[in-house]
Scaffold this motif. Structure first.
Motif, PDB file in Angstrom:
ATOM      1  N   SER A  40       4.328   8.729   4.362  1.00 14.56           N
ATOM      2  CA  SER A  40       3.576   7.595   3.791  1.00 14.56           C
ATOM      3  C   SER A  40       3.053   6.584   4.806  1.00 14.56           C
ATOM      4  O   SER A  40       3.398   5.410   4.755  1.00 14.56           O
ATOM      5  CB  SER A  40       4.452   6.864   2.766  1.00 14.56           C
ATOM      6  N   ASN A  45       0.163   4.131   6.554  1.00 16.76           N
ATOM      7  CA  ASN A  45      -0.905   3.319   5.963  1.00 16.76           C
ATOM      8  C   ASN A  45      -2.250   3.817   6.470  1.00 16.76           C
ATOM      9  O   ASN A  45      -2.440   3.998   7.673  1.00 16.76           O
ATOM     10  CB  ASN A  45      -0.736   1.844   6.337  1.00 16.76           C
ATOM     11  N   LYS A  69      -4.320   2.774   9.810  1.00 24.88           N
ATOM     12  CA  LYS A  69      -3.417   2.394  10.903  1.00 24.88           C
ATOM     13  C   LYS A  69      -2.880   3.683  11.506  1.00 24.88           C
ATOM     14  O   LYS A  69      -2.674   4.663  10.791  1.00 24.88           O
ATOM     15  CB  LYS A  69      -2.245   1.567  10.364  1.00 24.88           C
ATOM     16  N   GLY A  78      -0.671   4.748   1.435  1.00 26.88           N
ATOM     17  CA  GLY A  78      -0.846   3.442   0.822  1.00 26.88           C
ATOM     18  C   GLY A  78      -1.499   2.502   1.793  1.00 26.88           C
ATOM     19  O   GLY A  78      -1.742   2.817   2.918  1.00 26.88           O
ATOM     20  N   ASP A  79      -1.690   1.376   1.299  1.00 21.78           N
ATOM     21  CA  ASP A  79      -1.624   1.126  -0.134  1.00 21.78           C
ATOM     22  C   ASP A  79      -2.993   0.629  -0.557  1.00 21.78           C
ATOM     23  O   ASP A  79      -3.919   0.694   0.242  1.00 21.78           O
ATOM     24  CB  ASP A  79      -0.535   0.090  -0.445  1.00 21.78           C
ATOM     25  N   GLN A 106      -5.452  -4.937   3.159  1.00 18.05           N
ATOM     26  CA  GLN A 106      -6.100  -4.344   4.341  1.00 18.05           C
ATOM     27  C   GLN A 106      -7.350  -3.550   3.964  1.00 18.05           C
ATOM     28  O   GLN A 106      -8.316  -3.502   4.700  1.00 18.05           O
ATOM     29  CB  GLN A 106      -5.131  -3.451   5.102  1.00 18.05           C
ATOM     30  N   TYR A 131       2.749  -2.920  -5.017  1.00 19.16           N
ATOM     31  CA  TYR A 131       3.664  -1.786  -4.869  1.00 19.16           C
ATOM     32  C   TYR A 131       4.364  -1.430  -6.174  1.00 19.16           C
ATOM     33  O   TYR A 131       4.505  -0.273  -6.526  1.00 19.16           O
ATOM     34  CB  TYR A 131       4.759  -2.105  -3.835  1.00 19.16           C
TER      35      TYR A 131
END
Length: 579
Positions: free
Chosen positions: A137, A139, A142, A176-177, A181, A311
């Motif tokens: 998981s 991001n 990133k 995610g998420d 961002q 979340y």
């Protein structure tokens, strides 16, 4: 012992087999206590021990029983035990422990059967048929860093162990998420490329640089910040223009992740947040929709006052989908231990909604697999000198490079082809990285050290891969056709070191079962390390090639190599056959 003869179909799991025998014995010994489960575990004074006598005594002593203390209960359990070819003898120790010694002949036959029918016949049987393992998981937008290493490696090993145990595993990368961002990146993308149809990987360039520029603008420009927040709400509301921009950013990110997963040989199916609202137990609080949970002073926020999801909402909708659409019986989340409270609240919310049983051991069930931090030499979070988080791709490259340098130092570049050198360096380097992460209890952090993990001494992947290669070399030097020996040869376990090795091999299935049920991969690592230690004792005390017992001992070597390879496979480590 009782004259009832037990069924001898061996499941590859002596502990379970003995538990079945003691289950019969318990029903005969204390027929009025039908709910007592047999307590069988590896023994200190026998191969196994049954620990029921003391507990039983505390239950029956006030009920006018004929027994006079735990040893008498233990003796009765032995007397009622069905006759079985697996049991050599039983005895009482201390306050009523029943020690069991297995038959060496039965042990040898069980190992021979595995050699003929394959290691899959030793796979444990779990009471669950389908599981979701939610791990890695990262991001979107990133880069994967050292923090993702733990979730990816631990999650992959848990998935592999469950798959080996005949559980259908849905490996989920819940990327995610839909957080701030994305709004920030999409708005920045619109500013840089007004024509979003022409957006390509080249237009965005280095995603990390693009992210940093967007973040700088987000921090300094209040108007841009507002736009970014609204962009998230529009994205979550299904606006096609925003969704398309989001999809392009995701695609670029995915290509980067794929390279890391390929290197680690990790398979994942990506799932983004489900756009599904299922509000069952939601209340209004200060404009937000929240769930109040007993035992927690803060509510679980599901929909924020601006209409955006967070979340809790995406986790709840994902759980609903997994339970109702994918029919998963066990859903396992692998994240850092800092998210423990979130998961405790989220699981309680799901119980409040009636989605899960109140008993957390009853299926369908959910589990949070928390892990500690990766630490640097200073005992703080592992970072680069520039105090940035360490890129995962850089770590993998360095592990391989160091491993290759060590092989060249040993002159292997003169003996092997370039391809062999490269493949071995990768197997050893990546294997060392994975094993260092898995061998400790996951709930604690560990100190990252290339020197330690690439050492060929002690409890390291390098040492274990060397041990495997050495066994392969012993078999090769014999000049015998090992596949032919499997069909015709017989194993004897007359020497104490042969017997000890045989017993450890037979404990493989119950070890995998324990690692699955506790979700602790270090249980398997410990087993593998002790297996190599037992093999060393065996090889030091028992001559293999050229001895009278050569056939039997070569078969023990082969059985050890097979079990080691299966352990490596479950840990996601590629075995090497020469070093």
């Amino acid at each position: 012992m009782a004259t009832v003869v037990a069924s001898e179909a061996f499941t590859g799991n002596p502990r379970r087999q003995l538990a079945k025998l003691f289950s019969v014995s318990l029903k005969l010994t204390v027929p009025d206590e039908p709910d007592v489960e047999p307590l069988v575990e590896p023994g200190k004074f026998g191969d196994y021990q049954c620990n029921n006598a003391m507990g039983l005594w505390s239950i029956i002593k006030g009920k006018g029983t004929e027994f006079r203390g735990p040893p008498a209960v233990g003796q009765a359990l032995i007397s009622s035990l069905p006759t079985s070819e697996m049991v050599e003898s039983c005895s009482i120790a201390g306050p009523g422990f029943v020690n069991v010694v297995l038959s060496a002949k039965w042990m040898a036959k069980s190992i021979e059967n595995m050699l003929i029918n394959g290691i899959d016949t030793w796979a444990p049987t779990l009471s669950v048929k389908r599981a979701v393992v939610d791990f890695s998981s990262p991001n979107i937008a990133k880069e994967m860093h050292v923090g993702h290493l733990r979730s990816t490696i631990i999650g992959d090993t848990i998935a592999r162990m469950l798959e080996y145990s005949n559980v259908e595993v849905l490996r989920r990368n819940h990327v995610g998420d839909w957080g701030t961002q994305f709004g920030m990146l999409i708005e920045y993308l619109f500013e840089q490329c007004p024509d979003t149809d022409s957006v390509t990987e080249t237009a965005i360039g280095d995603l990390q640089v693009f992210y940093r520029k967007a973040k700088l603008k987000f921090d300094l420009d209040q108007e841009f910040k507002e736009k970014a927040h609204q962009a998230v709400v529009r994205l979550q509301g299904g606006d096609p223009v925003y969704h398309e921009a989001w999809a392009k950013i995701c695609e670029i990110s995915r290509n980067e992740f794929a390279k890391v997963y390929q290197s680690l040989r990790v398979e994942l199916e990506e799932k983004t947040e489900w756009e599904r609202e299922t509000w069952m137990v939601v209340e209004e609080s200060e404009g937000a929709r929240v769930i109040f949970i007993d035992g927690f002073s803060i509510p679980l926020i599901v929909v924020k006052s601006d209409g955006g999801f967070n979340y809790a909402s995406t986790d709840l909708t994902a759980l609903w989908y997994r339970l109702n659409e994918e029919k998963a019986e066990w859903i396992i989340y692998v994240t850092d231990i800092g998210q423990q409270q979130h998961f405790n609240m989220f699981f309680k919310a799901a119980r409040k909604a009636g989605w899960l049983p109140d008993n957390d051991q009853t299926y369908p069930r959910v589990s949070h697999v928390g892990f500690g931090l990766v630490l640097g030499a200073d005992n703080k979070r592992f970072r680069t000198r520039a105090t940035e988080v360490v890129r995962l791709a850089d770590l993998l490259d360095e592990a391989k490079t160091r491993s290759k340098d060590a092989l060249i130092e040993r002159g292997k570049d003169k003996e092997w082809t370039l391809e062999e050198l490269d493949q071995t360096a990768e197997a050893v380097g990546y294997g060392a990285l994975k094993y260092a992460d898995l061998k400790g209890n996951r709930s604690t952090g560990y100190t990252f050290s290339f020197d330690q993990m690439l050492s060929d001494k002690g409890d390291t992947a390098v040492y274990l891969l060397y041990a495997h290669a050495r066994i392969c070399s012993i078999i090769k030097k014999s000049g015998k056709d090992i596949d032919e020996l499997k069909k015709t040869g017989k194993i004897t376990l007359d020497h104490a070191a042969e017997r000890a090795l045989g017993l450890h091999l037979l404990q493989f299935a119950e070890t995998v079962e324990e690692a699955c049920t506790t979700l602790l991969p270090n249980v398997l690592c410990k087993y593998l390390y002790y297996l190599s230690e037992e093999f060393t004792k065996f090889y030091s005390n028992c001559q293999v090639n050229g001895s009278e017992e050569e056939t039997s001992r070569l078969l023990l070597c082969e059985a050890t190599a097979i079990v080691m390879r299966q352990c490596f496979h479950l840990l996601g480590i590629t075995p090497v056959y020469k070093l």
